[in-house]
Design a protein around this motif. Sequence first.
Motif, short mmCIF file in Angstrom:
data_model
loop_
_atom_site.label_atom_id
_atom_site.label_comp_id
_atom_site.label_asym_id
_atom_site.label_seq_id
_atom_site.Cartn_x
_atom_site.Cartn_y
_atom_site.Cartn_z
N ASP A 30 96.81 -11.60 92.40
CA ASP A 30 95.73 -12.89 92.67
C ASP A 30 95.08 -11.71 93.80
O ASP A 30 93.78 -12.79 93.45
CB ASP A 30 96.53 -13.45 93.73
CG ASP A 30 96.96 -14.82 92.69
OD1 ASP A 30 97.97 -13.91 91.69
OD2 ASP A 30 96.86 -16.45 93.01
N PHE A 31 94.61 -10.87 94.30
CA PHE A 31 93.91 -10.32 95.00
C PHE A 31 92.64 -9.69 94.55
O PHE A 31 91.94 -9.55 94.94
CB PHE A 31 94.30 -8.67 95.72
CG PHE A 31 94.62 -7.93 95.04
CD1 PHE A 31 93.53 -6.43 95.02
CD2 PHE A 31 95.33 -7.70 94.07
CE1 PHE A 31 93.34 -5.17 94.44
CE2 PHE A 31 95.36 -6.27 93.12
CZ PHE A 31 94.55 -5.15 92.81
N LEU A 32 92.45 -9.83 93.37
CA LEU A 32 91.64 -9.37 92.05
C LEU A 32 90.38 -10.37 92.17
O LEU A 32 88.94 -10.25 92.12
CB LEU A 32 91.40 -8.88 90.90
CG LEU A 32 92.60 -8.43 90.12
CD1 LEU A 32 92.76 -7.49 89.54
CD2 LEU A 32 91.75 -7.06 90.69
N VAL A 37 85.85 -13.64 95.36
CA VAL A 37 85.73 -14.29 96.44
C VAL A 37 84.42 -13.96 97.09
O VAL A 37 83.56 -14.44 98.01
CB VAL A 37 86.29 -15.75 96.73
CG1 VAL A 37 86.56 -16.35 97.88
CG2 VAL A 37 86.77 -16.41 95.75
N VAL A 38 85.12 -12.77 98.08
CA VAL A 38 84.90 -12.64 98.93
C VAL A 38 83.29 -11.31 98.66
O VAL A 38 82.60 -11.65 99.35
CB VAL A 38 85.87 -11.58 99.78
CG1 VAL A 38 85.59 -10.11 100.67
CG2 VAL A 38 86.86 -11.78 100.08
N GLY A 39 83.51 -10.96 97.62
CA GLY A 39 82.10 -10.08 97.50
C GLY A 39 81.13 -11.28 96.82
O GLY A 39 79.52 -11.37 97.18
N LEU A 56 81.97 -15.14 91.18
CA LEU A 56 82.57 -16.24 90.79
C LEU A 56 82.93 -16.75 90.04
O LEU A 56 84.11 -16.88 89.47
CB LEU A 56 82.02 -17.39 91.49
CG LEU A 56 81.93 -17.74 92.84
CD1 LEU A 56 80.68 -18.90 93.34
CD2 LEU A 56 82.87 -17.61 93.93
N GLY A 57 82.24 -15.91 89.02
CA GLY A 57 82.66 -16.65 87.31
C GLY A 57 83.52 -15.10 87.00
O GLY A 57 84.36 -15.42 86.08
N ALA A 61 87.76 -16.20 85.77
CA ALA A 61 88.28 -15.18 84.68
C ALA A 61 89.61 -14.96 84.47
O ALA A 61 90.21 -14.39 83.94
CB ALA A 61 87.53 -14.41 83.72
N THR A 62 89.90 -14.56 86.07
CA THR A 62 90.86 -13.79 86.46
C THR A 62 91.98 -14.91 87.13
O THR A 62 93.38 -14.74 86.78
CB THR A 62 91.43 -12.56 87.65
OG1 THR A 62 90.40 -13.40 88.76
CG2 THR A 62 89.94 -11.63 87.11
N LYS A 63 91.41 -15.76 87.81
CA LYS A 63 92.22 -17.05 88.02
C LYS A 63 91.40 -17.87 88.69
O LYS A 63 89.87 -17.77 88.92
CB LYS A 63 93.04 -17.06 89.53
CG LYS A 63 94.06 -16.23 89.81
CD LYS A 63 95.13 -16.48 88.78
CE LYS A 63 96.49 -15.83 89.63
NZ LYS A 63 98.01 -16.43 88.89
N ILE A 64 91.52 -18.87 88.01
CA ILE A 64 91.07 -20.42 88.10
C ILE A 64 90.13 -20.55 89.40
O ILE A 64 88.34 -20.90 89.33
CB ILE A 64 91.64 -21.68 88.12
CG1 ILE A 64 90.50 -22.93 86.91
CG2 ILE A 64 92.54 -22.05 88.64
CD1 ILE A 64 91.12 -24.14 86.53
N TYR A 65 90.21 -20.58 90.55
CA TYR A 65 90.10 -20.79 92.13
C TYR A 65 88.99 -20.63 92.36
O TYR A 65 88.44 -21.53 92.66
CB TYR A 65 90.68 -20.61 92.96
CG TYR A 65 90.92 -19.99 93.39
CD1 TYR A 65 89.88 -19.50 94.46
CD2 TYR A 65 91.41 -18.44 93.43
CE1 TYR A 65 90.55 -18.67 95.59
CE2 TYR A 65 91.66 -17.00 94.10
CZ TYR A 65 90.59 -17.45 95.09
OH TYR A 65 90.63 -16.39 96.00
#
Length: 206
Positions: A30-32, A37-39, A56-57, A61-65
């Motif tokens: 999940d850190f990916l 998000v931080v970026g 964000l896109g 693609a890795t997690k929905i949030y």
Amino acid sequence: GGLLPRLGGWGAFIWAAAPAVVLYSVHNWDFLATACVVGAVWAWARGRPGTAAMLLGLGAATKIYPGFLALPLLLERLALRDVRGAVRVAAGTGGVWAAINVPVLLANPEGWWATYAYQAGRAADLTTNSIWYWGFPDLGGDQVNRWSAALIAASWALAVLVGWATARRTGRYPWLQVGAALLASFLLFNKGYSPQYVLWLLPFFV
């Protein structure tokens, strides 16, 4: 992690000292998504909302949030009457997400849909560890799905409207605060809870 001190100064120690980072940073990776998000916030803070949207896109693609934050970011552009910026946000988020997902969807539609099908059919039992199991154990899976979706939609609508009212009063749409509210309500009313979700929230405290 390197971007957080630039955004939050000493507040980055909230992230660095959190036990969840040690325990869950590679739990489902999940850190990916959190890094995206931080970026995105870092790019937006430097006047690059289009780059923020693309990150964000990528995160979605890795997690929905991370995709949740695209909506308030788009509204932030509209509140500033930056229509071209709003279009870039929508195209950047959707385009990057589609570029990663569409080839997989075309190659293996059943495999692509498997995660969503699993979550939709999942029972609200001890493995979900959510408010639905602990507070409403007698509700069936379909009932939980309906109530969960309705409460998330209602809370999102409220957060977006409060953000818009704030923008009319101050001239700035609080996209990051609204995004945090969308995420928090999703985690509260979602059918399942996983411990690595703490990683989703921590950067907002920074």
